[in-house]
Design an enzyme around this catalytic site. Structure first.
Site, short mmCIF file in Angstrom:
data_model
loop_
_atom_site.label_atom_id
_atom_site.label_comp_id
_atom_site.label_asym_id
_atom_site.label_seq_id
_atom_site.Cartn_x
_atom_site.Cartn_y
_atom_site.Cartn_z
N THR A 162 0.99 -1.14 0.02
CA THR A 162 -0.05 -0.09 -0.03
C THR A 162 0.93 1.06 0.00
O THR A 162 1.46 1.30 0.94
CB THR A 162 -0.92 -0.09 1.24
OG1 THR A 162 -1.72 -1.02 1.37
CG2 THR A 162 -1.85 1.22 1.35
N LYS A 189 -7.85 1.62 -3.16
CA LYS A 189 -7.54 1.09 -1.82
C LYS A 189 -7.59 2.09 -0.62
O LYS A 189 -8.25 2.08 0.25
CB LYS A 189 -6.03 0.53 -1.98
CG LYS A 189 -5.19 0.39 -0.41
CD LYS A 189 -5.59 -1.03 0.40
CE LYS A 189 -5.22 -0.99 1.68
NZ LYS A 189 -5.62 -2.20 2.56
N LYS A 242 -1.53 5.18 8.74
CA LYS A 242 -0.73 4.92 7.58
C LYS A 242 -1.80 5.34 6.49
O LYS A 242 -1.60 6.09 5.26
CB LYS A 242 -0.05 3.71 7.13
CG LYS A 242 0.77 3.61 5.81
CD LYS A 242 1.39 2.07 5.61
CE LYS A 242 1.50 2.14 4.31
NZ LYS A 242 2.12 0.97 3.74
P1 NAD Z 1 5.83 -6.01 7.37
O1 NAD Z 1 6.52 -5.01 8.20
O2 NAD Z 1 5.39 -7.24 8.42
O3 NAD Z 1 6.77 -6.53 6.34
C1 NAD Z 1 7.43 -5.95 5.52
C2 NAD Z 1 8.79 -6.57 5.23
O4 NAD Z 1 9.52 -5.94 4.28
C3 NAD Z 1 9.63 -6.91 6.14
O5 NAD Z 1 9.72 -8.35 6.29
C4 NAD Z 1 10.94 -6.16 6.00
O6 NAD Z 1 12.07 -6.68 6.42
C5 NAD Z 1 11.12 -6.02 4.50
N1 NAD Z 1 11.62 -5.13 3.83
C6 NAD Z 1 11.91 -3.73 4.14
N2 NAD Z 1 12.71 -3.31 3.65
C7 NAD Z 1 13.27 -3.81 2.68
C8 NAD Z 1 13.89 -3.96 1.32
N3 NAD Z 1 14.56 -2.86 1.21
N4 NAD Z 1 14.01 -5.08 0.91
C9 NAD Z 1 13.32 -5.97 1.11
N5 NAD Z 1 12.76 -6.20 2.05
C10 NAD Z 1 12.27 -5.24 2.85
O7 NAD Z 1 4.49 -5.33 6.83
P2 NAD Z 1 3.22 -6.19 6.28
O8 NAD Z 1 2.18 -5.89 7.37
O9 NAD Z 1 3.53 -7.54 5.84
O10 NAD Z 1 2.78 -4.94 5.13
C11 NAD Z 1 3.13 -5.02 4.02
C12 NAD Z 1 2.51 -4.07 3.10
O11 NAD Z 1 1.23 -4.55 3.16
C13 NAD Z 1 2.37 -2.57 3.49
O12 NAD Z 1 2.54 -1.83 2.35
C14 NAD Z 1 0.78 -2.57 4.31
O13 NAD Z 1 0.51 -1.22 4.30
C15 NAD Z 1 0.21 -3.61 3.47
N6 NAD Z 1 -0.99 -4.21 4.04
C16 NAD Z 1 -0.84 -4.70 5.28
C17 NAD Z 1 -1.96 -5.10 5.91
C18 NAD Z 1 -1.83 -5.89 7.26
O14 NAD Z 1 -2.84 -6.28 7.82
N7 NAD Z 1 -0.69 -6.15 7.91
C19 NAD Z 1 -3.12 -5.32 5.33
C20 NAD Z 1 -3.31 -4.66 4.07
C21 NAD Z 1 -2.14 -4.05 3.32
#
Ligand code: NAD
Length: 289
Positions: free
Chosen positions: A93, A168, A243
């Site tokens: 997102t 979204k 966010k």
């Molecule tokens: P998270 O923080 O659990 O996962 C993000 C991952 O990205 C981490 O494992 C981190 O180590 C990795 N990362 C960061 N920088 C990096 C890089 N430069 N190279 C490679 N890996 C890297 O976050 P999440 O909850 O999995 O969310 C991910 C996305 O999904 C976000 O954009 C969030 O807004 C969206 N989202 C989350 C949810 C939810 O309920 N968690 C729901 C809908 C959408």
């Protein structure tokens, strides 16, 4: 298909596992070693750099924290390093302007790219029941759909590049505002002496009904099971709601749109998160009303 997967966190970990289950070879990368170990346990091959993970793949999927990281990862290690025929799918997102900027750089290098953010939380990512909102050309969408279908229950073409992100954040701006409205209505109903279950029975069948009330009721013991019944743990965190509201306000400023309800919801969630509640489910904001 050979798929490079970047970002194996709460969401990406389960999504990559579902691509493996669907028969794809997944070449995965994350900065965190524990995320890589979990991906290996789910049958992914893991690599020490993004460039190695995307070498020779048919498609790249990313699930990263924010727009700045998406922009940096694609500019430095994906565009110009994956083969030009590789389809690029960013499921994070992020803001509409960055999504369009990254897609246009990808297209200039010969890639088709879609923005494909998701609705549904960690359980939906693990269970393969996400909803994808996709922005990109008809041809890119046609290529993306079967890959996304392996991770979700619905894949919807929202329009041109950036339209997935636009859908979204507009959707989640409604969610933030209706959650606050539902919480304050319950708080007022209680103060006016109404039984909360009786108020739910009436309003859930009347014009005050919304998803925030009937699928995610913020009051424990009322309506279907929701995070309220689990002490506001394990749902969609207030930090992630904040966010998405910030992204909606930034998009509104960029497009010259008036969003007074979204603005107020952002102020309330910012104060809620600043008071140390960012990790709680977003419906816990009822405790402040
Ligand atoms: P998270 O923080 O659990 O996962 C993000 C991952 O990205 C981490 O494992 C981190 O180590 C990795 N990362 C960061 N920088 C990096 C890089 N430069 N190279 C490679 N890996 C890297 O976050 P999440 O909850 O999995 O969310 C991910 C996305 O999904 C976000 O954009 C969030 O807004 C969206 N989202 C989350 C949810 C939810 O309920 N968690 C729901 C809908 C959408």
């Amino acid at each position: 298909m050979n798929i490079g997967f970047i970002g194996l966190g709460n969401m990406g970990g389960g999504m990559a596992a579902n691509l493996v289950k669907a028969g794809h070879t997944v070449r995965a990368f994350d900065l965190a070693e524990d995320a890589l170990a979990r991906a290996r346990a789910h049958g992914c091959e893991t690599f020490a750099t993004v460039r190695e993970a995307v070498a020779g793949v048919d498609a790249v999927v990313s699930m990263l924290p924010n727009g700045a990281i998406v922009d940096a990862v694609y500019a430095k290690d994906v565009i110009g390093h994956a083969q030009a025929s590789a389809l690029l799918l960013d499921c994070s997102t992020i803001d509409v302007d960055t999504a369009r900027k990254v897609a246009s750089a990808a297209e200039a290098a010969g890639h088709a790219m879609v923005d494909a953010p998701v609705s549904g939380g960690i359980a939906a990512a693990n269970g393969g029941t996400l909803t994808f909102m996709v922005g990109g050309t008809d041809a890119a969408f046609a290529r993306a759909e079967p890959i996304l279908a392996a991770m979700g229950k619905a894949v919807i073409h929202a329009g041109a590049s950036g339209a997935g992100q636009a859908a979204k954040i507009c959707n989640n701006m409604i969610l933030g505002a209706t959650m606050v409205a539902t919480c304050e209505a319950f708080a007022l109903a209680l103060k006016l002496g109404l039984d909360p279950q009786t108020f739910y029975d009436i309003s859930s069948k009347a014009s005050g009904q919304s998803w925030s009330m009937t699928s995610y009721c913020p009051l424990p013991g009322v309506g279907p099971q929701s995070p309220a019944d689990n002490d506001y743990q394990g749902g969609f965190t207030a930090a992630l709601m904040l966010k998405d509201l910030k992204l909606a306000l930034a998009a509104a400023a960029s497009a010259g749109a008036q969003v007074p309800m979204g603005t107020r919801a952002e102020e309330l969630y910012a104060a809620f998160a600043a008071a140390g509640n960012g990790g709680k489910d977003f419906s816990a904001i009822i405790k402040t009303l």
